[in-house]
Design an enzyme around this catalytic site. Sequence first.
Site, mmCIF file in Angstrom:
data_model
loop_
_atom_site.group_PDB
_atom_site.id
_atom_site.type_symbol
_atom_site.label_atom_id
_atom_site.label_comp_id
_atom_site.label_asym_id
_atom_site.label_seq_id
_atom_site.Cartn_x
_atom_site.Cartn_y
_atom_site.Cartn_z
ATOM 1 N N GLY A 198 0.818 -1.208 0.000
ATOM 2 C CA GLY A 198 0.000 0.000 0.000
ATOM 3 C C GLY A 198 0.852 1.259 0.000
ATOM 4 N N ASN B 279 5.790 -5.905 5.718
ATOM 5 C CA ASN B 279 6.111 -7.288 6.085
ATOM 6 C C ASN B 279 6.395 -8.191 4.900
ATOM 7 O OD1 ASN B 279 5.843 -7.319 8.860
ATOM 8 N ND2 ASN B 279 3.627 -7.215 8.696
ATOM 9 N N ASP C 95 0.418 0.821 8.832
ATOM 10 C CA ASP C 95 -0.064 -0.013 9.937
ATOM 11 C C ASP C 95 0.894 -0.006 11.127
ATOM 12 O OD1 ASP C 95 -2.280 -0.713 8.503
ATOM 13 O OD2 ASP C 95 -1.435 -2.587 7.747
ATOM 14 N N LEU D 106 -8.361 7.751 1.876
ATOM 15 C CA LEU D 106 -7.916 9.109 2.203
ATOM 16 C C LEU D 106 -6.786 9.094 3.223
ATOM 17 C CD1 LEU D 106 -10.540 9.810 0.726
ATOM 18 C CD2 LEU D 106 -10.982 11.552 2.437
#
Lengths: 403, 403
Positions: free
Chosen positions: B12, B107, B137, B294
């Site tokens: 991401g 990861n 995260d 967002l």
Amino acid sequence: MTGKVLVAQGGGPTAVINQSLVGAVLESRKFRSVEKVYGALHGVRGIVDEDFLDLTQETTHNLELVGETPSSGLGSTRDKPDAAYCREIFKVLQAHGIDNFFYIGGNDSSDTVRIVAEEAKKAAYGLRCIHIPKTIDNDLVITDHCPGFPSAARFVAQAFMGANLDNAALPGVYIGVVMGRHAGFLTAAAALGKKFPDDGPHLVYIPERAFDEDRFLADVKATYERYGRCVIAVSEGIADKDGVPIATKLAKEIEHDAHGNVQLGGGALGDLLVEIIKRKLGIKRVRGDTLGYLQRSFVGCVSDVDQREAREVGEKAVQYAMFGDRDGSVTIHRTGWYSVDYHLTPLEDIAGKTKVMPDEFIAENGTDVTDAFRLYLRPLLGRGMPDAFRLRGNRVAKILKQD
Amino acid sequence: MTGKVLVAQGGGPTAVINQSLVGAVLESRKFRSVEKVYGALHGVRGIVDEDFLDLTQETTHNLELVGETPSSGLGSTRDKPDAAYCREIFKVLQAHGIDNFFYIGGNDSSDTVRIVAEEAKKAAYGLRCIHIPKTIDNDLVITDHCPGFPSAARFVAQAFMGANLDNAALPGVYIGVVMGRHAGFLTAAAALGKKFPDDGPHLVYIPERAFDEDRFLADVKATYERYGRCVIAVSEGIADKDGVPIATKLAKEIEHDAHGNVQLGGGALGDLLVEIIKRKLGIKRVRGDTLGYLQRSFVGCVSDVDQREAREVGEKAVQYAMFGDRDGSVTIHRTGWYSVDYHLTPLEDIAGKTKVMPDEFIAENGTDVTDAFRLYLRPLLGRGMPDAFRLRGNRVAKILKQD
């Protein structure tokens, strides 16, 4: 006018509504004739309940800081007063000897101001009533634009700028649902996030144009085939040619029977459009976001032009009340590239009327904006708009996978 | 090491992942021994497909501008390579004579780097492999925090700061759903938007604690009775004590039979929690937002601390490769209030492992953060965090509604 001033805030909060409040309070406090400046808590509801703060006892310094804080510092209300409710309001104003009533709000609020002004006239009570405009929907008539809209538009443009970059990194279809039940201004603002010719949003759907599902799917398919991805901005208020909301329609179509019992909440329209695209176009990576409350209350994304205009409509309202001889709504009039003047417009010309996007702002295909719209909106977004950049290195010749 | 450098971005996007890319590219170009600096498009997918940009032919100026642009400038991928895929990667690196491989990711990406490094060793091919951390995260082990997390945390904190102000103006229950399947760091960041003691978020639900619906409803009811409103931050990954995702569970409970066919999309968890509160507590104004994409790609909300650290882990990766003699992952180590050092940690200590919120960061009641967490997160948010202010005028005595 002399004596006592009452200010209140109604309807949905905006990022700059406190600028108007502070503009009205500070300007009022400059007048030697003004004895008290009251703020009603939670709009007309607070007036009826006599929940007033004495803002004569608030420091100028803290008022300035509140001015920079988003959302309605006095609290707001969704109450839409009828004639009886307005008589209650008037009774309270009369009991507290209020001479000047300033109400910061949208369509409904301007209508409240109009009715209260009428009640005062009927009772031959000298009350000056001024409506101070605000709404992220930008749907008030006569005024060039509404304070609150530019900051929300900036948020939407920046959100889509990011969503486009994200979608370019991980290609697929992205749908962002934007506020606006009847007017598409805020959704159309998504287009101001575009820079490069293949940037999204590639498709913009607004309530001013009837939404046709087949046409929509064809648009998405064509865009996806062309760019390998597709970014879509959609107004929450889109409806079909008969005025049936698309959220309702799609929910039925997906045979979401039990869904009928569930009120269509925040994410529903976005989720339904995602589902339709997956089912009918067979595209795997389809994502949807509903910008929701973030677009009107996010702290830290504001237009400096919006801030100063919101402040000025508050100040001007007081000046019209103190030096003028009539009630009205403060309106913004564009005079140059970019400059504005303020006028006082009769309440009956504003109250309860709704402006939508004019045809000249909507591209002929109905899914894009025009340069006229870009020219209209860009100066309102203010200084320091972020800009996105791309890598331009040359392609390296393949070694293993030569054609 | 000499010769050719390859950089890629996986997973991401974040607001600062391009800082790491640019840090690695510019630092590599400083070395006389480096002949070429390639960037792979769309992560490992682009390596296998030999889709390389020659970043030796990109201007320093544009690289700096790309560094400030959120999302992955080279594009990303969700591919999670297995051993066979990694062998394909290695084959391509070998064919192009790559000596240094830098992979920016979380990861999964660190595990890819580990396997590719093993393949190189097996083939006795001199390949230096360095993992550059990023993830909103914040779930990588050993490193104090992950680049990308601070900026996302800042967005979440600012979003809840605004949501709290909005909710105070128009009281009710507000639920904001935040990203994070296993780790609650990002959701917990919502608590950093609080200033006054009665500010929201009043309740924070993270995956580290089992979610119990009855307990949740009791919490919401108590908060609503106390403050007349309630702001809630919820991780998308919350699950019950048996690990069943709450979205799945609530969907069933609402007897949303048809819903079973519909993939739980963006807004689902928020909408379901809204529905449960309306049904079981009878509160009328209940709203939910899903912060969605967002929070990781919004343009214009970034932590300067995050920017400089993301840049530095990119630079350090190259320095470890050029001056060091082993592969690894660049980790951040907190040394003061606030200062950091960087280390190179063996890949096998990082790869495939997941960090969650430690107990000391979670309040005993499970629905709030501790001061230890505030002390951990606050410096990461960087300079210029917005601040919210309130009106403090005295109450005016009622005239008509005297008790």
